[in-house]
Design a protein around this motif. Structure first.
Motif, mmCIF file in Angstrom:
data_model
loop_
_atom_site.group_PDB
_atom_site.id
_atom_site.type_symbol
_atom_site.label_atom_id
_atom_site.label_comp_id
_atom_site.label_asym_id
_atom_site.label_seq_id
_atom_site.Cartn_x
_atom_site.Cartn_y
_atom_site.Cartn_z
ATOM 1 N N SER A 266 52.276 -75.858 36.156
ATOM 2 C CA SER A 266 52.163 -75.018 37.391
ATOM 3 C C SER A 266 52.885 -73.671 37.218
ATOM 4 O O SER A 266 52.643 -72.622 37.894
ATOM 5 C CB SER A 266 52.972 -75.653 38.498
ATOM 6 N N PHE A 267 53.337 -73.540 36.050
ATOM 7 C CA PHE A 267 54.146 -72.097 35.763
ATOM 8 C C PHE A 267 53.006 -71.216 35.501
ATOM 9 O O PHE A 267 51.981 -71.602 34.550
ATOM 10 C CB PHE A 267 54.811 -72.187 34.641
ATOM 11 N N PRO A 268 52.831 -70.015 36.200
ATOM 12 C CA PRO A 268 51.730 -69.061 35.870
ATOM 13 C C PRO A 268 51.921 -68.231 34.562
ATOM 14 O O PRO A 268 50.828 -67.387 34.507
ATOM 15 C CB PRO A 268 51.600 -68.211 36.931
ATOM 16 N N GLY A 269 52.830 -68.531 33.765
ATOM 17 C CA GLY A 269 52.775 -67.791 32.614
ATOM 18 C C GLY A 269 52.993 -68.526 31.342
ATOM 19 O O GLY A 269 52.242 -69.797 31.324
ATOM 20 N N THR A 270 53.055 -68.113 30.129
ATOM 21 C CA THR A 270 53.012 -68.906 28.926
ATOM 22 C C THR A 270 54.301 -70.033 28.895
ATOM 23 O O THR A 270 55.058 -69.638 29.098
ATOM 24 C CB THR A 270 53.316 -67.924 27.780
ATOM 25 N N GLY A 271 53.441 -71.050 28.529
ATOM 26 C CA GLY A 271 54.190 -72.319 28.762
ATOM 27 C C GLY A 271 54.578 -72.862 27.494
ATOM 28 O O GLY A 271 54.642 -72.208 26.539
ATOM 29 N N PRO A 272 55.372 -74.279 27.518
ATOM 30 C CA PRO A 272 56.100 -74.668 26.482
ATOM 31 C C PRO A 272 55.301 -74.969 25.229
ATOM 32 O O PRO A 272 55.902 -75.028 24.065
ATOM 33 C CB PRO A 272 56.748 -76.053 26.976
ATOM 34 N N GLY A 273 54.230 -75.481 25.406
ATOM 35 C CA GLY A 273 53.171 -75.823 24.172
ATOM 36 C C GLY A 273 53.183 -74.708 23.509
ATOM 37 O O GLY A 273 53.173 -74.780 22.169
ATOM 38 N N ARG A 274 52.457 -73.454 24.155
ATOM 39 C CA ARG A 274 52.434 -72.392 23.351
ATOM 40 C C ARG A 274 53.719 -71.842 22.607
ATOM 41 O O ARG A 274 53.488 -71.152 21.228
ATOM 42 C CB ARG A 274 51.777 -71.466 24.037
ATOM 43 N N LEU A 275 54.726 -71.890 23.137
ATOM 44 C CA LEU A 275 55.966 -71.315 22.585
ATOM 45 C C LEU A 275 56.415 -72.248 21.392
ATOM 46 O O LEU A 275 56.836 -71.893 20.428
ATOM 47 C CB LEU A 275 57.276 -71.424 23.832
ATOM 48 N N ALA A 276 56.370 -73.455 21.616
ATOM 49 C CA ALA A 276 56.663 -74.318 20.400
ATOM 50 C C ALA A 276 55.743 -74.079 19.116
ATOM 51 O O ALA A 276 56.139 -74.110 18.177
ATOM 52 C CB ALA A 276 56.493 -76.033 20.773
ATOM 53 N N ARG A 277 54.358 -73.861 19.306
ATOM 54 C CA ARG A 277 53.498 -73.496 18.425
ATOM 55 C C ARG A 277 53.921 -72.184 17.791
ATOM 56 O O ARG A 277 53.914 -72.035 16.585
ATOM 57 C CB ARG A 277 51.907 -73.506 18.771
ATOM 58 N N TYR A 278 54.466 -71.191 18.366
ATOM 59 C CA TYR A 278 55.025 -69.983 17.915
ATOM 60 C C TYR A 278 56.083 -70.290 17.343
ATOM 61 O O TYR A 278 56.339 -69.610 16.108
ATOM 62 C CB TYR A 278 55.076 -69.115 19.417
ATOM 63 N N ALA A 279 56.931 -71.068 17.572
ATOM 64 C CA ALA A 279 58.378 -71.285 16.871
ATOM 65 C C ALA A 279 57.906 -71.717 15.522
ATOM 66 O O ALA A 279 58.408 -71.229 14.350
ATOM 67 C CB ALA A 279 59.165 -72.086 17.563
ATOM 68 N N ALA A 280 56.983 -72.729 15.495
ATOM 69 C CA ALA A 280 56.487 -73.419 14.207
ATOM 70 C C ALA A 280 55.605 -72.238 13.239
ATOM 71 O O ALA A 280 56.249 -72.324 12.058
ATOM 72 C CB ALA A 280 55.486 -74.744 14.324
ATOM 73 N N ASP A 281 55.221 -71.480 13.864
ATOM 74 C CA ASP A 281 54.362 -70.562 13.154
ATOM 75 C C ASP A 281 55.325 -69.492 12.576
ATOM 76 O O ASP A 281 55.079 -69.131 11.222
ATOM 77 C CB ASP A 281 53.305 -69.797 14.036
#
Length: 307
Positions: A266-281
Motif C-alpha cells: 500500500s506504500f506509494p513509493g519504492t518498497g521493501p523488495g526493491r530495496l533488498a535487491r538494491y542492497a544485494a546488488d
C-alpha cells in the motif's frame, strides 16, 4: 623528521583528504522550511486513509531515526582506526572522515528537531524522539555492536586481518551497503518524482552531500581491503567470512522499516523488495571490485551513485 619531509600528494588517501577539504558543507546551511510544510501535508492529507498516513510517516521516521543513530555510532567508533593507521596521508584522511561523520549525525539530529517534531505537533500526532526503541530492529543494534567490536579490536590486536574485518564492518557494510541502500530509497521516494509522496528537498540535498562524503569513506575502505588481499597476502576468506556474518543483518534491517505496515504494497513509493535487491546488488558489485585483481575501484562520483 628531516627538512626534506614532504607529503605523498599522489597517494589516494591524500587525494581523498583534499577532496574532503574542497567539498566542505554545513548541516545548518540547508533550507528545511519546505520539508516542514510538505511533511505536515503528508501527515495531514485529507485524501489519504488513516492507514496510508500512519504507514508513510512511520516508514520515514524509522529511516531517519536509524540514519541519525547510525551516524552517531560511527562517529564514536572511528577513533581506534585513527590510532592504528600508519602513514600521515592516511591520518590526514581519517581526520576528515571523523569530522564528516559528526556532521552527518548533526544533520539528522537537526532534521528531527526542525522538521519531524514540528510536523507531529502541527497535525496532533504524538511528539516522538529518534531514540525510541520502536524505530530500531534487533538486527540493526547487533550490526552496530559488531562494528564497534571490530573497530576496538584494533586497539588490542592491530593485525592486517583485523583491519580487513574493521573495514568490512564499517566502510563496506554500514556505509557501503546499508547507508547506500537507505539513501537510494529516501531519494527515490522524496525527490518530488513520486506523485503520492511529498517532496522533501532539504532531506534530498542533505543526502546528496552526505553521499559525496561517504564516497570517499567507502573508496578508502575498499582500497585498503584490496591492498591487504592482493599485496599483503590476507586470505580473501577473511573478507568472505566477515561479510557472510553481517550482510544478513543489513537485509533484515532494511526490511524493519516495514514492520509497522500492515500491507507494504500500500506504500506509494519504492518498497521493501526493491530495496533488498538494491542492497544485494551493492554487495555483489563491490566484492568483485575488491577481489578481482584486474578490476578497479570506481571513481568517487561512481562509488555512491544512486543507480
Amino acid at each position: 623528521m628531516g627538512a626534506d619531509y614532504s607529503l605523498a600528494t599522489e597517494d589516494h588517501s591524500y587525494r581523498y583528504y583534499r577532496n574532503a577539504v574542497e567539498g566542505h558543507w554545513d548541516p545548518y546551511g540547508i533550507d528545511l522550511s519546505e520539508d516542514r510544510e510538505n511533511f505536515v501535508a503528508m501527515a495531514d492529507d485529507i485524501d489519504w486513509t488513516e492507514e496510508e498516513i500512519r504507514n508513510s510517516t512511520n516508514i520515514l521516521r524509522s529511516a531517519l531515526a536509524m540514519f541519525g543513530a547510525g551516524e552517531g555510532s560511527v562517529t564514536e567508533d572511528l577513533a581506534p582506526l585513527a590510532t592504528a593507521l600508519d602513514t600521515v596521508e592516511d591520518q590526514m584522511f581519517i581526520t576528515t572522515q571523523m569530522y564528516e561523520e559528526a556532521k552527518h549525525a548533526d544533520f539528522f539530529d537537526r532534521y528531527w528537531r526542525e522538521v519531524t517534531n514540528p510536523a507531529e505537533e502541527t497535525v496532533g500526532m504524538d511528539v516522538t524522539s529518534p531514540h525510541e526503541d520502536r524505530w530500531y530492529a534487533d538486527e540493526y543494534l547487533e550490526l552496530f555492536e559488531r562494528e564497534e567490536e571490530a573497530m576496538h579490536r584494533l586497539v588490542e590486536e592491530d593485525t592486517v586481518e583485523n583491519r580487513v574485518r574493521a573495514y568490512a564492518h564499517y566502510h563496506l557494510t554500514v556505509e557501503g551497503i546499508l547507508a547506500q541502500t537507505g539513501y537510494w530509497g529516501l531519494t527515490k521516494n522524496f525527490d518530488g518524482t513520486k506523485e503520492d509522496l511529498p517532496h522533501l528537498p532539504g532531506l534530498v540535498k542533505g543526502i546528496k552531500l552526505i553521499r559525496r562524503d561517504e564516497a570517499r569513506h567507502v573508496g578508502f575502505g575498499m582500497r585498503k581491503v584490496k591492498e591487504a588481499i592482493h599485496e599483503e597476502g590476507v586470505d580473501e576468506e577473511v573478507l568472505h567470512d566477515t561479510l557472510g556474518d553481517i550482510v544478513p543483518l543489513v537485509q533484515k534491517t532494511v526490511m524493519h522499516v516495514w514492520d509497522s505496515v500492515d500491507d507494504p504494497d500500500s506504500f506509494p513509493g519504492t518498497g521493501p523488495g526493491r530495496l533488498a535487491r538494491y542492497a544485494a546488488d551493492r554487495h555483489q558489485g563491490r566484492m568483485k571490485q575488491m577481489l578481482d585483481d584486474d578490476a578497479s575501484i570506481p571513481q568517487l562520483d561512481e562509488l555512491t551513485a544512486l543507480d
